[in-house]
Design a protein around this motif. Structure first.
Motif, PDB file in Angstrom:
ATOM      1  N   GLY B 153       0.826  -1.217   0.000  1.00 17.55           N
ATOM      2  CA  GLY B 153       0.000   0.000   0.000  1.00 17.55           C
ATOM      3  C   GLY B 153       0.857   1.262   0.000  1.00 17.55           C
ATOM      4  N   PRO B 154       1.763   1.395   0.944  1.00 16.76           N
ATOM      5  CA  PRO B 154       2.591   2.612   0.975  1.00 16.76           C
ATOM      6  C   PRO B 154       3.428   2.783  -0.298  1.00 16.76           C
ATOM      7  CG  PRO B 154       2.696   1.464   3.079  1.00 16.76           C
ATOM      8  CD  PRO B 154       1.952   0.563   2.142  1.00 16.76           C
ATOM      9  N   ALA B 155       3.922   1.672  -0.854  1.00 21.39           N
ATOM     10  CA  ALA B 155       4.731   1.784  -2.072  1.00 21.39           C
ATOM     11  C   ALA B 155       3.887   2.331  -3.215  1.00 21.39           C
ATOM     12  CB  ALA B 155       5.303   0.408  -2.440  1.00 21.39           C
ATOM     13  N   VAL B 156       2.651   1.795  -3.372  1.00 20.29           N
ATOM     14  CA  VAL B 156       1.784   2.282  -4.438  1.00 20.29           C
ATOM     15  C   VAL B 156       1.406   3.734  -4.167  1.00 20.29           C
ATOM     16  CG1 VAL B 156      -0.438   1.963  -5.589  1.00 20.29           C
ATOM     17  CG2 VAL B 156       0.952  -0.027  -4.986  1.00 20.29           C
ATOM     18  N   ALA B 157       1.171   4.047  -2.904  1.00 16.42           N
ATOM     19  CA  ALA B 157       0.841   5.436  -2.555  1.00 16.42           C
ATOM     20  C   ALA B 157       1.954   6.372  -3.006  1.00 16.42           C
ATOM     21  CB  ALA B 157       0.613   5.552  -1.049  1.00 16.42           C
ATOM     22  N   ASP B 158       3.188   5.996  -2.722  1.00 19.66           N
ATOM     23  CA  ASP B 158       4.327   6.857  -3.097  1.00 19.66           C
ATOM     24  C   ASP B 158       4.450   6.949  -4.616  1.00 19.66           C
ATOM     25  OD1 ASP B 158       4.787   7.200  -0.469  1.00 19.66           O
ATOM     26  OD2 ASP B 158       6.548   5.878  -0.338  1.00 19.66           O
ATOM     27  N   ALA B 159       4.272   5.802  -5.276  1.00 16.91           N
ATOM     28  CA  ALA B 159       4.385   5.806  -6.736  1.00 16.91           C
ATOM     29  C   ALA B 159       3.323   6.713  -7.339  1.00 16.91           C
ATOM     30  CB  ALA B 159       4.243   4.384  -7.280  1.00 16.91           C
ATOM     31  N   LEU B 160       2.085   6.608  -6.817  1.00 15.73           N
ATOM     32  CA  LEU B 160       1.001   7.450  -7.333  1.00 15.73           C
ATOM     33  C   LEU B 160       1.297   8.921  -7.102  1.00 15.73           C
ATOM     34  CD1 LEU B 160      -2.104   5.334  -6.238  1.00 15.73           C
ATOM     35  CD2 LEU B 160      -1.408   5.840  -8.600  1.00 15.73           C
ATOM     36  N   ALA B 161       1.886   9.215  -5.953  1.00 14.25           N
ATOM     37  CA  ALA B 161       2.226  10.606  -5.668  1.00 14.25           C
ATOM     38  C   ALA B 161       3.232  11.115  -6.703  1.00 14.25           C
ATOM     39  CB  ALA B 161       2.789  10.730  -4.253  1.00 14.25           C
ATOM     40  N   ARG B 162       4.213  10.267  -7.039  1.00 15.48           N
ATOM     41  CA  ARG B 162       5.208  10.660  -8.047  1.00 15.48           C
ATOM     42  C   ARG B 162       4.556  10.853  -9.415  1.00 15.48           C
ATOM     43  NH1 ARG B 162      10.594   9.674  -7.616  1.00 15.48           N
ATOM     44  NH2 ARG B 162      10.563   9.137  -9.831  1.00 15.48           N
ATOM     45  N   MET B 163       3.545  10.010  -9.705  1.00 15.67           N
ATOM     46  CA  MET B 163       2.895  10.074 -11.018  1.00 15.67           C
ATOM     47  C   MET B 163       1.899  11.214 -11.124  1.00 15.67           C
ATOM     48  SD  MET B 163       1.834   6.067 -11.246  1.00 15.67           S
ATOM     49  CE  MET B 163       1.065   6.106 -12.856  1.00 15.67           C
ATOM     50  N   GLY B 164       1.455  11.720  -9.973  1.00 17.93           N
ATOM     51  CA  GLY B 164       0.363  12.691  -9.998  1.00 17.93           C
ATOM     52  C   GLY B 164      -0.969  12.018 -10.274  1.00 17.93           C
ATOM     53  N   GLY B 165      -1.085  10.742  -9.902  1.00 18.72           N
ATOM     54  CA  GLY B 165      -2.351  10.018 -10.094  1.00 18.72           C
ATOM     55  C   GLY B 165      -2.381   9.263 -11.408  1.00 18.72           C
ATOM     56  N   PRO B 199       7.789   1.921 -13.210  1.00 20.35           N
ATOM     57  CA  PRO B 199       8.952   2.826 -13.157  1.00 20.35           C
ATOM     58  C   PRO B 199       8.951   3.699 -11.913  1.00 20.35           C
ATOM     59  CG  PRO B 199       7.493   3.361 -15.030  1.00 20.35           C
ATOM     60  CD  PRO B 199       6.986   2.102 -14.415  1.00 20.35           C
ATOM     61  N   HIS B 200       7.744   4.026 -11.433  1.00 15.71           N
ATOM     62  CA  HIS B 200       7.673   4.882 -10.248  1.00 15.71           C
ATOM     63  C   HIS B 200       7.912   4.081  -8.986  1.00 15.71           C
ATOM     64  CE1 HIS B 200       6.285   8.059 -12.871  1.00 15.71           C
ATOM     65  NE2 HIS B 200       5.520   7.140 -13.452  1.00 15.71           N
ATOM     66  N   LEU B 201       7.458   2.826  -8.984  1.00 15.90           N
ATOM     67  CA  LEU B 201       7.738   1.953  -7.829  1.00 15.90           C
ATOM     68  C   LEU B 201       9.242   1.795  -7.667  1.00 15.90           C
ATOM     69  CD1 LEU B 201       4.985  -0.795  -8.364  1.00 15.90           C
ATOM     70  CD2 LEU B 201       5.145   0.808  -6.418  1.00 15.90           C
ATOM     71  N   ALA B 202       9.936   1.780  -8.790  1.00 11.10           N
ATOM     72  CA  ALA B 202      11.383   1.600  -8.733  1.00 11.10           C
ATOM     73  C   ALA B 202      12.065   2.745  -7.982  1.00 11.10           C
ATOM     74  CB  ALA B 202      11.940   1.495 -10.161  1.00 11.10           C
ATOM     75  N   ARG B 203      11.368   3.885  -7.888  1.00 13.12           N
ATOM     76  CA  ARG B 203      11.997   5.064  -7.288  1.00 13.12           C
ATOM     77  C   ARG B 203      11.421   5.419  -5.930  1.00 13.12           C
ATOM     78  NH1 ARG B 203      15.123   7.892 -11.014  1.00 13.12           N
ATOM     79  NH2 ARG B 203      15.744   8.996  -9.134  1.00 13.12           N
ATOM     80  N   VAL B 204      10.658   4.511  -5.302  1.00  9.73           N
ATOM     81  CA  VAL B 204      10.072   4.892  -4.010  1.00  9.73           C
ATOM     82  C   VAL B 204      10.933   4.453  -2.823  1.00  9.73           C
ATOM     83  CG1 VAL B 204       7.723   4.907  -4.909  1.00  9.73           C
ATOM     84  CG2 VAL B 204       8.610   2.832  -3.820  1.00  9.73           C
ATOM     85  N   GLY B 205      12.147   3.958  -3.111  1.00  2.00           N
ATOM     86  CA  GLY B 205      13.085   3.694  -2.027  1.00  2.00           C
ATOM     87  C   GLY B 205      12.909   2.355  -1.348  1.00  2.00           C
ATOM     88  N   LEU B 206      12.313   1.390  -2.054  1.00  2.00           N
ATOM     89  CA  LEU B 206      12.182   0.064  -1.446  1.00  2.00           C
ATOM     90  C   LEU B 206      13.459  -0.723  -1.623  1.00  2.00           C
ATOM     91  CD1 LEU B 206       8.670  -1.155  -2.701  1.00  2.00           C
ATOM     92  CD2 LEU B 206       9.298  -0.523  -0.361  1.00  2.00           C
ATOM     93  N   PRO B 207      13.823  -1.531  -0.625  1.00  2.00           N
ATOM     94  CA  PRO B 207      14.930  -2.471  -0.825  1.00  2.00           C
ATOM     95  C   PRO B 207      14.554  -3.450  -1.950  1.00  2.00           C
ATOM     96  CG  PRO B 207      14.060  -2.609   1.427  1.00  2.00           C
ATOM     97  CD  PRO B 207      13.213  -1.636   0.688  1.00  2.00           C
ATOM     98  N   ALA B 208      15.570  -4.034  -2.568  1.00  2.00           N
ATOM     99  CA  ALA B 208      15.355  -4.874  -3.749  1.00  2.00           C
ATOM    100  C   ALA B 208      14.357  -5.987  -3.486  1.00  2.00           C
ATOM    101  CB  ALA B 208      16.672  -5.472  -4.233  1.00  2.00           C
ATOM    102  N   GLU B 209      14.441  -6.653  -2.301  1.00  2.00           N
ATOM    103  CA  GLU B 209      13.528  -7.773  -2.035  1.00  2.00           C
ATOM    104  C   GLU B 209      12.087  -7.278  -1.947  1.00  2.00           C
ATOM    105  OE1 GLU B 209      16.302  -7.222  -0.321  1.00  2.00           O
ATOM    106  OE2 GLU B 209      17.508  -8.879  -1.112  1.00  2.00           O
ATOM    107  N   ALA B 210      11.921  -6.183  -1.279  1.00  2.00           N
ATOM    108  CA  ALA B 210      10.570  -5.641  -1.130  1.00  2.00           C
ATOM    109  C   ALA B 210      10.021  -5.199  -2.486  1.00  2.00           C
ATOM    110  CB  ALA B 210      10.562  -4.477  -0.153  1.00  2.00           C
TER     111      ALA B 210
END
Lengths: 588, 413
Positions: B153-165, B199-210
């Motif tokens: 959830g938080p990862a998608v939230a961050d990605a969406l924030a980066r995308m602007g929805g 592409p946005h999930l890749a930039r939300v600061g998750l460790p590789a496994e997560a």
């Protein structure tokens, strides 16, 4: 004997489909009786009377289909029930065509955007809503349904007139629009005679005779049986008259009806006089004041003859009889005195009464010329009797005699066995929608009853005519041949068959009776012409059709190559009156 | 009041909605009226004693997930004492598939109508197998929910924030041209969803496994986009709700016991009748005898004109309608008979890009006798067994008949 019955919940089928399935089940070996009906209270009572009661029957309601059969063995009864169900499904599939059958006229129009006309044959109490939907969609309507309340007809015709659309019906059995035979109609050569008729078999007879006399038609517009009543005022006939008057392909116009209400007749005749083309008026049983471009015809054949002459189609020749009346009369034994007519065409029945009553006296009928001539009970003839076998008394829960000869054949045996019967007069109606081979169904019974009379030392005169053309699916010439071989004196028209019967009976010294047809004359001022622009475009080419109701008519149009989409119609709101009422209020 | 004019307004609002996925957040922070002791569920209101197996299981699981109960017995006791309250998702601008159970701390998608700013919500999709929405609440089910809540959830939230929805209307339009109908088949839409987020999930600061686990969630779950699509349909139909005199259906939902509908011009009333068992194809080892009556808010897709209404677009799942693409087309054609209009944004390729049938009119349903088609998953009647098949169901006609009666009364006709 074992009875097998099943109930299928909420399964609607049209009455013709049901009766054809029922007939198929009855014809199976060992089957004594079979019923395929919607489970209305009346139908359930009929099933019980017919010995077709079964445990679930009581719980079936008017939206449910009931199939029941009684047979010699349980297996045979089961087989009959299975066959009937299979027949119902088979019918629905053939009528379907594509994968999707639209449920509403609007959806059907989307599938057939070029559709100009809706052929509506749903049960009468649902007809107004369906016809109104069609008019709203800008479609002309042929409303085949009968038992439509008069106030619905008045309301629908006010709407159609205002929209410049044609509403043929209700109770309109026949029309031919630019070569497309709608309902019960014949395949008639194209030509220059246009017709408007309030009488279904009247239109069939006149169009078939025009064809026989070598000419052809543009259109035959039906109006429905009540159009020329005081209440309806001839709305459709006036529209049709105007449209044909403006139609460049139409040179001569024929109007066909039983006697109209006097005021309406006056209006229509005034309009005819002002329409600018020759008009032949066949108001059977009325004496029409002719003059100028208006010509009066005394019979359906007379109307066809005059129209063919007016259109320059040459002389059809004298209306000679084929039978020899004196010779026939001479063969009758002393006690044989009476005419017995059994008709499938209502107008043909009526024409026979009109033509014969002045010559042979009172004729009892279920559709009498004068009230005192009513045949009661209709099941037992007395004196001269002419029966319309297509009357309501005979068609409740049964197919029309044009489709199913069973009842008429029964009655034919009954009349032939009566030693007072001298002459039997029959009509045989062909065309789209009719029985595929009526002569072959009739011929063995004709032979049988003539032979039985001969063995009893009597002679039976059987006269009749075939209403149809050589181009009909049944082929009129072939049908006449089969009937003549079986001993019928086949005349060239219904009127001539009546005349032959009359001459035979006159030879028997039958009393004459005074009967004066009503006289009708044109009104002083013609009515204002209705707007008929959309009707002119309907008549401009063979119409594509949306069919709502009987699969039979859809199949007939498919046979003719007329583009048609069938609506998979069901009673609205499952037939629940309370919800239908609420929906009407929510549409208002 | 002209009903047709009212329905045109409702239709215009449906067509005018611009749903976009704008975020993911805990339910208690975003869903109006959400409280720790409130359990949202699918369908119309239902009492515990009438709740079906899958719904009961999901409620128990929700209480365990929230830590409000430690055992099944404690959870049941909480509900029976009235210490927690059950309410339909639909009463809180939310929707959830199957049991639809949504609790205060669960992460939910936030979908916004870009035109009006109105919002709707839906929980996150758990994927296949033993899942809460089918009433499972074993340890692994709850563990997966926790991972979804804490990581996904938080990862998608961050990605969406980066995308602007993320524009869901456009996504639905695309998936309908790619073999999805948006209810039973969401494979293409979920692929698009994952592709847009990746592409946005890749930039939300998750460790590789997560990150791998998150990407695998999208790689494995063909239903990932169903929940945001449902929320998009919800915000769209909410826009059409409340038009006086309108006979357009704005909600169809089932709780496993009852099927309920709501109508634009009839306020908050539910028109309810017993839910039916879907007719469909069953996974090996299961049959109709195992099936629970119809359940879930996912009928919001049909309400908005996709799902079974867009069946023509989904030849891959024609087995549910009889087996041929022609039957799939016929299914959609039938739905035009009961709808007010068409949604030109959602063009159907097999129908020459004709818009999906949109805006169910209760009058047309009752008049024609055609109830809306619904594509649906089939739940086992015992909690926790999960999905046992998929197929077709229709709402009971009684819902629509009651609504017609109520409308006649409301309009004094």
């Amino acid at each position: 004997m074992p009875v097998v019955g099943i109930v299928r919940r909420s399964a609607y089928f049209d009455s013709v489909a049901l009766m054809l399935a029922q007939r198929e089940a009855r014809e199976l070996p060992g089957v004594e009786e079979a019923g395929v009906v919607m489970a209305t209270e009346a139908n359930k009572a009929l099933l019980r009377e017919g010995g077709l009661a079964f445990p679930d029957l009581d719980r079936a309601g008017p939206d449910d289909l009931v199939v029941a059969a009684r047979a010699a063995t349980l297996q045979q009864a089961e087989a009959a029930v299975a066959r009937a169900q299979e027949a119902l499904v088979r019918r629905r599939e053939t009528a379907g065509g594509g994968a999707y059958r639209p449920k509403t006229i609007a959806a059907a129009r989307r599938q057939l955007p070029q559709a100009r006309l809706a052929l509506v044959s749903v049960p009468g109490r649902f007809a107004r809503a369906v016809a109104a939907e069609a008019l709203d969609e800008g479609l002309h309507v042929l409303l085949f349904s009968d038992n439509v309340p008069l106030e619905h007809e008045i309301e629908l015709k006010a709407r159609s007139r205002a929209a410049g659309l044609l509403l043929m019906g209700p109770d309109c059995g026949t029309a031919i629009i630019a070569g497309a035979a709608l309902g019960f109609a014949n395949r008639v050569r194209a030509g220059r005679i246009g017709l408007v008729g309030a009488a279904g078999t009247g239109l069939q007879e006149v169009t078939s005779l025009i064809h026989r006399f070598g000419a052809g038609i543009t259109h035959a517009i039906g109006t429905g049986s009540r159009d020329l009543s005081e209440a309806v005022g001839g709305v459709t006939m006036l529209q049709g008259l105007r449209a044909l008057a403006l139609d460049p392909a139409t040179a001569v116009i024929v109007l066909v009806s039983k006697p109209p209400a006097p005021a309406v007749a006056a209006t229509v005749l005034a309009a005819a006089a002002a329409c600018g083309k020759p008009v032949v008026v066949a108001f059977l049983g009325a004496q029409v004041a002719a003059g100028g471009n208006v010509h009066a015809a005394v019979s359906l054949e007379d109307a066809a003859r005059q129209a063919v002459r007016l259109v320059g189609g040459g002389d059809p020749g004298p209306p000679a009889l084929r039978g020899l009346p004196a010779q026939e009369a001479a063969r009758l034994h002393a006690g044989a005195r009476y005419l017995r007519g059994l008709f499938s065409g209502g107008t043909l029945c009526y024409e026979t009464l009109v033509l014969l009553r002045p010559h042979i006296g009172p004729i009892y009928s279920n559709a009498p010329l004068v009230p005192e001539d009513v045949l009661d009970p209709v099941t037992r003839s007395r004196g001269h009797a002419v029966v319309d076998m297509g009357g309501d008394e005979f068609t409740q829960g049964r197919l029309h005699p044009m489709l199913d000869p069973t009842l008429r054949l029964q009655r034919l045996r009954q009349e032939a066995a009566d030693p007072e019967t001298a002459v039997i007069d029959l009509d045989v109606v062909l065309g789209y929608g009719a029985h595929p081979d009526p002569a072959t169904a009739l011929a063995p019974v004709l032979r049988e009853v003539r032979e039985a009379a001969r063995r009893a030392g009597r002679y039976l005169v059987v006269v009749g005519s075939v209403c149809g053309t050589d181009e009909d699916p049944q082929d009129a010439a072939a049908q006449r041949e089969v009937l003549a071989e079986a001993g019928m004196l086949v005349e060239d028209s219904n009127a001539r068959a009546a005349r032959l019967a009359g001459l035979v009976l006159e030879g028997r010294g039958a009393p004459r009776a005074a009967w004066t047809p009503s006289r009708v004359a044109p009104a002083a001022v013609p009515p204002p012409w209705p707007e008929v622009g959309p009707i002119a475009s309907l008549l401009a080419g063979r119409p594509a059709v949306i069919s709502v109701g009987l699969d039979l008519f859809t199949e007939s149009l498919q046979t003719q190559g007329v583009p048609v989409v069938a609506v998979d119609w069901r009673p609205p709101a499952g037939g629940k009156p309370h919800l239908m009422d609420l929906l009407d209020r929510l549409e208002a | 009041m002209d009903i047709n004019a009212a329905n045109q307004i409702a239709l215009d609002r449906i067509l005018g909605a611009q749903p976009a996925l704008v975020g993911v957040a805990p339910a208690r922070d975003v869903i109006p009226g959400m409280r720790p002791d409130l359990i949202l569920h699918a369908g119309p209101p239902v009492t515990w004693d009438r709740a079906s197996g899958p719904l009961r299981g999901a409620v128990i699981g929700g209480l365990l997930f929230e830590g409000l109960a430690a055992t099944e017995a404690e959870a049941v006791a909480l509900v029976e004492r009235g210490d927690v309250r059950l309410a339909p998702c639909h009463h809180h601008a939310a929707v959830g598939p199957m049991a639809g159970v949504t609790t205060a701390s669960m992460q939910v998608y936030v979908v916004e109508d870009r035109g009006s700013g109105a919002r709707a919500y839906s929980n996150l999709n758990e994927g296949y197998g033993k899942v809460l929405r089918y009433g499972a609440y074993a340890g692994d089910v709850l563990a997966r929910l926790r991972w979804m809540n804490d990581v996904l959830g938080p990862a998608v939230a961050d990605a969406l924030a980066r995308m602007g929805g993320l524009d869901l209307k456009s996504l639905i339009a695309q998936q309908l041209t790619m073999g999805d109908e948006g209810h039973n088949r969401n494979r293409a839409g979920s692929a698009l969803f994952g592709r847009l987020l990746a592409p946005h999930l890749a930039r939300v600061g998750l460790p590789a496994e997560a990150l791998e686990a998150v990407l695998r969630y999208f790689a494995d779950n063909d239903l990932a986009v169903l929940n945001p699509v449902m929320a998009a349909c919800k915000v769209t139909m909410d826009a059409a709700h409340g038009v006086a005199g309108s006979t357009v259906v704005t909600c169809m939902a089932r709780n496993g016991t009852d099927f309920g509908i709501r109508v634009s011009g009839l306020g908050d009333r539910w028109f309810v009748a017993p839910a039916e068992v879907p007719v469909g194809l069953y996974f090996p080892g299961f049959s109709a005898a195992d099936a629970n009556p119809d359940i879930g808010d996912s009928t919001i897709t049909e309400t908005a004109g996709i799902g079974a209404f867009a069946m023509a677009a989904a030849p891959a799942i024609v087995k549910f309608v009889g087996g041929t693409p022609a039957e799939a087309v016929a299914a959609t054609l039938e739905m035009y008979e009961i709808t007010v209009g068409e949604n030109p944004t959602f063009g159907l390729p097999p129908l020459d890009f004709r818009g999906t049938p949109t805006g169910i009119d209760i009058r047309k349903v009752v008049r024609t006798g055609l109830t809306p088609r619904v594509n649906t998953g089939i739940a086992h009647h015992r909690p926790g067994v999960g999905q046992i098949g998929a197929g077709l169901v229709r709402p009971p006609m009684a819902c629509f008949e009651q609504a017609v009666e109520a409308m006649a009364e409301a309009l004094g006709r």
